[in-house]
Design a protein around this motif. Structure first.
Motif, PDB file in Angstrom:
ATOM      1  N   GLU A  12       0.810  -1.216   0.000  1.00 45.89           N
ATOM      2  CA  GLU A  12       0.000   0.000   0.000  1.00 45.89           C
ATOM      3  C   GLU A  12       0.844   1.267   0.000  1.00 45.89           C
ATOM      4  N   MET A  13       2.112   1.135   0.323  1.00 46.40           N
ATOM      5  CA  MET A  13       2.967   2.295   0.546  1.00 46.40           C
ATOM      6  C   MET A  13       3.366   2.973  -0.755  1.00 46.40           C
ATOM      7  N   ALA A  14       3.161   4.281  -0.805  1.00 49.65           N
ATOM      8  CA  ALA A  14       3.663   5.110  -1.896  1.00 49.65           C
ATOM      9  C   ALA A  14       4.829   5.929  -1.353  1.00 49.65           C
ATOM     10  N   GLU A  15       5.492   6.682  -2.228  1.00 49.38           N
ATOM     11  CA  GLU A  15       6.681   7.424  -1.809  1.00 49.38           C
ATOM     12  C   GLU A  15       6.390   8.363  -0.640  1.00 49.38           C
ATOM     13  N   PHE A  20       5.751  10.034   5.569  1.00 53.76           N
ATOM     14  CA  PHE A  20       4.731  10.233   6.604  1.00 53.76           C
ATOM     15  C   PHE A  20       4.939   9.235   7.738  1.00 53.76           C
ATOM     16  N   TRP A  21       5.231   7.988   7.389  1.00 54.10           N
ATOM     17  CA  TRP A  21       5.469   6.951   8.399  1.00 54.10           C
ATOM     18  C   TRP A  21       6.635   7.316   9.303  1.00 54.10           C
ATOM     19  N   LEU A  22       7.758   7.671   8.718  1.00 52.34           N
ATOM     20  CA  LEU A  22       8.950   7.965   9.500  1.00 52.34           C
ATOM     21  C   LEU A  22       8.735   9.155  10.436  1.00 52.34           C
ATOM     22  N   CYS A  23       7.981  10.138   9.964  1.00 58.46           N
ATOM     23  CA  CYS A  23       7.740  11.342  10.769  1.00 58.46           C
ATOM     24  C   CYS A  23       6.609  11.171  11.776  1.00 58.46           C
ATOM     25  N   THR A  42      16.979   7.468   2.262  1.00 58.66           N
ATOM     26  CA  THR A  42      15.573   7.804   2.046  1.00 58.66           C
ATOM     27  C   THR A  42      14.703   7.175   3.134  1.00 58.66           C
ATOM     28  N   PRO A  43      13.513   7.733   3.382  1.00 58.19           N
ATOM     29  CA  PRO A  43      12.595   7.115   4.330  1.00 58.19           C
ATOM     30  C   PRO A  43      12.220   5.683   3.932  1.00 58.19           C
ATOM     31  N   GLU A  44      12.103   5.434   2.639  1.00 59.87           N
ATOM     32  CA  GLU A  44      11.772   4.073   2.198  1.00 59.87           C
ATOM     33  C   GLU A  44      12.878   3.093   2.600  1.00 59.87           C
ATOM     34  N   SER A  71       6.350   0.176  14.641  1.00 59.29           N
ATOM     35  CA  SER A  71       5.532   1.125  13.886  1.00 59.29           C
ATOM     36  C   SER A  71       5.234   0.622  12.480  1.00 59.29           C
ATOM     37  N   ARG A  72       6.126  -0.175  11.919  1.00 58.78           N
ATOM     38  CA  ARG A  72       5.884  -0.748  10.586  1.00 58.78           C
ATOM     39  C   ARG A  72       4.653  -1.653  10.592  1.00 58.78           C
ATOM     40  N   LYS A  73       4.444  -2.317  11.708  1.00 55.49           N
ATOM     41  CA  LYS A  73       3.354  -3.294  11.793  1.00 55.49           C
ATOM     42  C   LYS A  73       1.987  -2.619  11.860  1.00 55.49           C
ATOM     43  N   PHE A  74       1.952  -1.413  12.458  1.00 55.90           N
ATOM     44  CA  PHE A  74       0.653  -0.796  12.733  1.00 55.90           C
ATOM     45  C   PHE A  74       0.334   0.413  11.854  1.00 55.90           C
ATOM     46  N   PHE A  75       1.280   0.830  11.039  1.00 61.33           N
ATOM     47  CA  PHE A  75       1.029   1.975  10.164  1.00 61.33           C
ATOM     48  C   PHE A  75       0.119   1.558   9.015  1.00 61.33           C
ATOM     49  N   ARG A  76      -0.952   2.300   8.806  1.00 67.07           N
ATOM     50  CA  ARG A  76      -1.931   2.005   7.750  1.00 67.07           C
ATOM     51  C   ARG A  76      -2.055   3.223   6.835  1.00 67.07           C
ATOM     52  N   PRO A  77      -1.281   3.288   5.763  1.00 65.05           N
ATOM     53  CA  PRO A  77      -1.310   4.470   4.889  1.00 65.05           C
ATOM     54  C   PRO A  77      -2.677   4.735   4.282  1.00 65.05           C
ATOM     55  N   GLY A  78      -3.382   3.664   3.911  1.00 67.99           N
ATOM     56  CA  GLY A  78      -4.709   3.838   3.315  1.00 67.99           C
ATOM     57  C   GLY A  78      -5.686   4.482   4.284  1.00 67.99           C
ATOM     58  N   GLU A  79      -5.632   4.058   5.535  1.00 66.75           N
ATOM     59  CA  GLU A  79      -6.521   4.621   6.550  1.00 66.75           C
ATOM     60  C   GLU A  79      -6.198   6.091   6.794  1.00 66.75           C
ATOM     61  N   TRP A  80      -4.899   6.431   6.795  1.00 69.08           N
ATOM     62  CA  TRP A  80      -4.516   7.834   6.972  1.00 69.08           C
ATOM     63  C   TRP A  80      -5.012   8.692   5.819  1.00 69.08           C
ATOM     64  N   ARG A  81      -4.857   8.186   4.598  1.00 79.59           N
ATOM     65  CA  ARG A  81      -5.313   8.970   3.432  1.00 79.59           C
ATOM     66  C   ARG A  81      -6.818   9.192   3.490  1.00 79.59           C
ATOM     67  N   GLU A  82      -7.551   8.160   3.899  1.00 76.61           N
ATOM     68  CA  GLU A  82      -9.010   8.267   3.984  1.00 76.61           C
ATOM     69  C   GLU A  82      -9.414   9.258   5.074  1.00 76.61           C
ATOM     70  N   LYS A  83      -8.733   9.193   6.209  1.00 77.93           N
ATOM     71  CA  LYS A  83      -9.048  10.094   7.322  1.00 77.93           C
ATOM     72  C   LYS A  83      -8.835  11.554   6.906  1.00 77.93           C
TER      73      LYS A  83
END
Length: 373
Positions: A12-15, A20-23, A42-44, A71-83
């Motif tokens: 699910e992760m984009a650039e 966003f995850w790292l910060c 890079t953050p990636e 934090s890698r296990k619980f980060f949900r980029p899709g949920e953040w974008r939707e929120k």
């Protein structure tokens, strides 16, 4: 969390999501983020780094490594974008190209910033700050300077607090310019609540921004922290009414440390609300009595004015202009207007009716009025 779940999250992760995850890792400050960036590039690369490599970095403790891995296990980029989409909110990080350059100068810059509306990108930006429980003189000065600066194309930065902050934003809107509120809570929350109309106008004509993620309520300790962002975003800081010890003076001191211009409006000797400004002037802050003085120092053509203000001044009668100037984007009851202006109800209505007819003001509720332009 299983391996399949980890792979799904990674897919699910984009650039921008890696940034966003790292910060967003709690307890990993900007200095440690810089160490990670320097090591991995890079953050990636940080996201994909094996635990054993993270453990070898100087200044990164075993506790830090645990936080990064978990934090890698619980980060949900899709949920953040939707929120953020549902809140009509955007975000930027320390790594992003649109991250405000001034904030990078801070020793503790915000890792992330969330905002509604936009970020300040204007060539000239001035912060206007001061006391919450300001006097009528302070209110009028904040409004006057906010309008004058905005009319010349200067973005007005403040904190949307009661008192000077709110009236500076109000003046900027009346001046036909753009204004930005740095909040001590998350950007989707209007605080104080009675500023909700002002808040909505700021978002349409600038932006409301915060380093705090959605759902963060205002706390006393957050307001001094947001002052550093106000200083960082502005080219200069103007203080209007401040006690000897106030957050406004902290904002001004931070601006001085960053090599920025600091101005103050003088006040009456012996007035508690003037002690801070008068002390600043004695210590070398620029004494100003009109917006043109600030514009001149910033190198802006002091002849610039908004056509809107000109038109209003031209066609309004004296009493109508007085009533119009007494209104704001916050509802004001007719009884308050009568008291403030020392006018009878009949005389006041004679002024309100043409203003209503011209669409300059609006009645909301029972005898409450707001300014429209």
């Amino acid at each position: 969390m299983g391996e399949d779940s980890d792979k799904k999250i990674a897919a699910e992760m984009a650039e921008g999501d890696y940034e966003f995850w790292l910060c967003s890792i709690d307890g990993i400050g900007i200095q440690k983020i810089k160490r990670l960036q320097k090591k991995f590039g890079t953050p990636e690369a940080v996201y994909r780094a094996p635990e054993r490599q993270l453990e070898k970095i100087s200044g990164i403790t075993a506790k830090d490594v645990h936080k990064i891995v978990e934090s890698r296990k619980f980060f949900r980029p899709g949920e953040w974008r939707e929120k953020l989409s549902l809140l009509q909110m955007k975000s930027t990080t320390f790594f992003s190209g649109d991250y405000p350059a001034g904030c990078r100068q801070l020793y503790t810059p915000p890792k992330r910033m969330f905002y509604k509306g936009g970020l300040p990108t204007e060539k000239y930006r001035v912060a206007v700050v001061g006391a919450r429980d300001c006097s009528l003189y302070g209110k009028s000065m904040a409004r006057f300077f906010g309008a004058g600066l905005a009319a010349a194309g200067v973005a007005v930065i403040s904190g949307m607090a009661r008192g000077i902050d709110g009236w500076a934003h109000q003046g900027a809107l009346e001046g036909g310019g753009r204004t930005y509120a740095v909040l001590g809570n998350s950007a989707e929350i209007c605080y104080p609540r009675e500023h909700w109309r002002l808040y909505e106008s700021i978002i349409k004509n600038g932006g409301a921004l915060s380093e705090y993620p959605p759902g963060t309520e205002a706390r006393q300790g957050y307001f001094p922290m947001r002052n550093r962002i106000i200083s960082a975003l502005a080219d200069a800081v103007l203080v209007i009414e401040a006690r000897k010890k106030s957050g406004s003076l902290i904002t001004a001191d931070l601006a001085l440390e960053m090599g920025k211009e600091v101005f103050a409006i003088p006040g009456r000797i012996g007035d508690t609300l003037s002690e801070g400004c008068n002390s600043m002037i004695k210590q070398g802050a620029g004494l100003v009595t009109e917006p043109e003085e600030i514009l001149d120092i910033l190198g802006i053509d002091v002849r610039t004015e908004t056509e809107k203000i000109k038109k209003i001044n031209i066609h309004l009668e004296t009493n109508e202009k007085m009533v119009y100037d007494s209104l704001s984007f916050e509802p004001t009851h007719i009884n308050t207007l009568m008291e403030d202006l020392n006018m009878s109800q009949i005389g006041l209505m004679r002024c309100l009716l043409p203003l209503l007819k011209d669409g300059l003001i609006q009645e909301i509720g029972n005898h409450y009025y707001i300014k429209c332009n």
